[in-house]
Write an enzyme that holds these catalytic residues in place. Structure first.
Site, short mmCIF file in Angstrom:
data_model
loop_
_atom_site.label_atom_id
_atom_site.label_comp_id
_atom_site.label_asym_id
_atom_site.label_seq_id
_atom_site.Cartn_x
_atom_site.Cartn_y
_atom_site.Cartn_z
N LYS A 51 0.86 -1.18 0.00
CA LYS A 51 0.00 0.00 0.00
C LYS A 51 0.90 1.24 0.00
CE LYS A 51 -3.52 2.43 2.63
NZ LYS A 51 -4.47 2.37 3.75
N LYS B 253 -2.15 -1.52 -3.89
CA LYS B 253 -3.02 -0.35 -3.83
C LYS B 253 -2.19 0.91 -3.88
CE LYS B 253 -5.92 1.91 -0.48
NZ LYS B 253 -6.32 1.99 0.88
C1 PBG Z 1 -7.32 3.32 5.73
C2 PBG Z 1 -7.61 3.24 4.28
C3 PBG Z 1 -7.44 4.22 3.29
C4 PBG Z 1 -7.97 3.69 2.11
C5 PBG Z 1 -8.40 2.40 2.40
N1 PBG Z 1 -8.14 2.13 3.76
C6 PBG Z 1 -6.94 5.62 3.37
C7 PBG Z 1 -5.55 5.94 3.71
O1 PBG Z 1 -4.68 5.08 3.87
O2 PBG Z 1 -5.34 7.14 3.87
C8 PBG Z 1 -8.07 4.41 0.80
C9 PBG Z 1 -9.16 3.97 -0.10
C10 PBG Z 1 -9.45 4.91 -1.22
O3 PBG Z 1 -8.78 5.94 -1.43
O4 PBG Z 1 -10.41 4.62 -1.95
N2 PBG Z 1 -5.99 3.31 6.08
#
Ligand code: PBG
Length: 292
Positions: free
Chosen positions: A165, A218
């Site tokens: 991520k 992601k």
């Molecule tokens: C929580 C999380 C996030 C997303 C999914 N889980 C946001 C982040 O890490 O700031 C993002 C999902 C999206 O942008 O559609 N940590």
């Protein structure tokens, strides 16, 4: 395909996220409706995010048995049978400072956060979740969650780990939806640096070692190379998340009349699949299911 749903307090609430036209913060009753729609559309599952009534320093609502997601899970489970219920496991939607872990000396504390994430995962499964998806990127959280689930008797509940991520600008609209923009600093001490590719493979390998059943890359569109490399290296099911900013860009350009909306939705999601994703998490899931 997996459809993300943002659950908020109240009744009959359906507030559009301004940077994600067509996506809503919904109260439990409307979340049940969306889940029914998802079931009818025949998609693989829904991914629940909670927007709690109150946030605090340690994200208490995330692991409260009567927290926002736990309550929604019980209501959805009662009404919907043939749909996989997945929960996002993280603290950032629940903490007053907006970080994914607990804070000490202005810094996120990895190890003290693990217990809270494990508590959140167990409380979700007790409330009816079929699978948990840790998105916090703390080191060691997959092992901590696996151990906690096992000792609570949930040995068969799988973990879909947000493994690679990236610290991405594409999460902006989500943070508006969840009110989870960090109040200070950023997430670069725990999320990945966009120029790094091999580090993603290391992160995925670590999550697999710790017990992940599905691994995730992601965002998706800007990281197709990572999806393709992960597909080559590992043989676990691979998920990719077409995130909020990807959705927002497509919607904005379509509204301006600059692209053909449906064509672009199909082309981008096809590319993610072509790169090697088995599972696609996308705000277009319901619409795509109908289109296809
Ligand atoms: C929580 C999380 C996030 C997303 C999914 N889980 C946001 C982040 O890490 O700031 C993002 C999902 C999206 O942008 O559609 N940590």
């Amino acid at each position: 395909m997996i459809y993300p749903i943002f659950v908020c307090p109240g009744e009959k609430v359906r507030t559009e996220v301004s940077s994600m036209p067509g996506q809503f913060n919904v109260s439990t009753d409307n979340a049940v409706q969306l889940a029914r729609e998802a079931e009818k559309a025949g998609i693989g599952g829904i991914l629940l995010f909670g927007i709690p009534p109150e946030k605090d320093e340690v994200g208490s609502d995330a692991y409260d048995e009567n927290g926002i997601v736990q309550k929604a899970l019980r209501a959805i489970r009662e009404n919907v049978r043939d749909l996989l219920l997945i929960t996002d496991v993280c603290l950032c939607e629940y903490t007053s400072h907006g970080h994914c872990g607990v804070i000490k000396h202005n810094d996120v504390q990895n190890d003290p956060t693990l217990k809270l994430l494990a508590d959140a995962a167990v409380s979700h499964v007790r409330a009816g979740a079929d699978m948990v998806a840790p998105s916090d990127m703390m080191d060691g959280r997959v092992a901590a969650i696996r151990q906690a689930l096992d000792s609570d008797g949930f040995t068969n509940t799988p973990i879909m780990a947000y493994s690679a991520k990236y610290a991405s600008g594409f999460y902006g609209p989500f943070r508006e939806a969840a009110g989870s923009t960090p109040k200070f600093g950023d997430r670069r001490s725990y999320q990945m640096d966009p120029p790094n590719a091999r580090e993603a493979l290391r992160e995925i390998a670590l999550d697999i070692e710790e017990g992940a059943d599905i691994v995730m890359v992601k965002p998706a569109m800007a990281y197709l190379d990572i999806i393709a490399r992960a597909r080559e290296e590992f043989d676990l099911p691979l998920a990719a998340y077409q995130v909020s900013g990807e959705y927002a860009m497509i919607e904005a350009a379509a509204r301006a009349g600059w692209i053909e909306r449906e064509r672009i939705i199909l082309e981008t999601t096809t590319a993610i699949k072509r790169a090697g994703a088995d599972i696609l998490i996308t705000y277009y899931a319901l619409e795509l299911a109908k289109m296809l």
